[in-house]
Write a protein that holds these residues in place. Structure first.
Motif, short mmCIF file in Angstrom:
data_model
loop_
_atom_site.label_atom_id
_atom_site.label_comp_id
_atom_site.label_asym_id
_atom_site.label_seq_id
_atom_site.Cartn_x
_atom_site.Cartn_y
_atom_site.Cartn_z
N UNK A 1 0.83 -1.19 0.00
CA UNK A 1 0.00 0.00 0.00
C UNK A 1 0.87 1.26 0.00
N UNK A 2 1.93 1.24 0.80
CA UNK A 2 2.84 2.39 0.84
C UNK A 2 3.56 2.56 -0.49
N UNK A 3 3.90 1.46 -1.14
CA UNK A 3 4.54 1.54 -2.45
C UNK A 3 3.61 2.18 -3.47
N UNK A 4 2.34 1.81 -3.42
CA UNK A 4 1.36 2.42 -4.31
C UNK A 4 1.21 3.90 -4.01
N UNK A 5 1.31 4.28 -2.73
CA UNK A 5 1.23 5.69 -2.37
C UNK A 5 2.39 6.48 -2.97
N UNK A 6 3.58 5.90 -2.94
CA UNK A 6 4.74 6.57 -3.54
C UNK A 6 4.53 6.73 -5.04
N UNK A 7 3.97 5.71 -5.68
CA UNK A 7 3.67 5.80 -7.11
C UNK A 7 2.65 6.89 -7.37
N UNK A 8 1.64 6.98 -6.51
CA UNK A 8 0.62 8.01 -6.67
C UNK A 8 1.24 9.41 -6.61
N UNK A 9 2.14 9.63 -5.66
CA UNK A 9 2.77 10.95 -5.57
C UNK A 9 3.64 11.24 -6.79
N UNK A 10 4.25 10.21 -7.35
CA UNK A 10 5.02 10.40 -8.58
C UNK A 10 4.08 10.78 -9.74
N UNK A 11 2.92 10.15 -9.79
CA UNK A 11 1.93 10.47 -10.83
C UNK A 11 1.47 11.92 -10.68
N UNK A 12 1.28 12.36 -9.44
CA UNK A 12 0.80 13.72 -9.20
C UNK A 12 1.77 14.78 -9.70
N UNK A 13 3.04 14.41 -9.85
CA UNK A 13 4.02 15.41 -10.29
C UNK A 13 3.78 15.86 -11.73
N UNK A 14 3.07 15.07 -12.52
CA UNK A 14 2.85 15.46 -13.92
C UNK A 14 1.43 15.17 -14.42
#
Length: 136
Positions: A72-85
């Motif tokens: 779940x935390x790994x998916x959260x990190x991916x989500x924040x990366x997605x939010x950058x662009x």
């Protein structure tokens, strides 16, 4: 943008699956917590904090909870990366809606009680809403 939408949906699916799995892990932990609890007594602030930390660490020692938690935390990190662009007005509705539907679906797969017809109807509306968000 299409790759980002696929990543958002994947994040929502991972969040939904891990939500259901973490709930199952927490249900395993709950009886152990109740077994070790004592009668309530007035505790000082540092005792309450220590007790909470001890309980949380005990929960993390249950692999049925901790492994989904790490995913779940790994998916959260991916989500924040997605939010950058990606616009937040697209990312949040798509991932949250997908998470909600995936949590219901994986909960049913794990045997949680649900009104299947209403759950499937709601999931259908969610899929339609996500489709409307990404196709516009």
């Amino acid at each position: 943008m299409t790759g980002d939408v696929e990543k958002m949906i994947a994040v929502g699916l991972v969040w939904g699956a891990t939500n259901a799995l973490m709930r199952r892990g927490a249900l395993i932990w709950d009886p152990a917590l109740k077994k070790h609890s004592t009668l309530p007594q007035p505790l000082k602030l540092h005792q309450k904090l220590f007790s909470s930390l001890k309980n949380w660490l005990g929960l993390l020692l249950i692999w049925q909870y901790s492994l989904p938690f790490l995913l779940n935390l790994s998916a959260s990190a991916t989500f924040f990366a997605i939010l950058s662009h990606t616009p937040i007005s697209l990312a949040v509705p798509v991932t949250n809606a997908t998470t909600f539907a995936a949590t219901a679906f994986f909960g049913m797969l794990l045997g949680e009680q649900a009104r299947v017809g209403f759950t499937l109807l709601g999931m259908g509306f969610i899929v339609l809403g996500v489709w409307l968000c990404i196709s516009a």
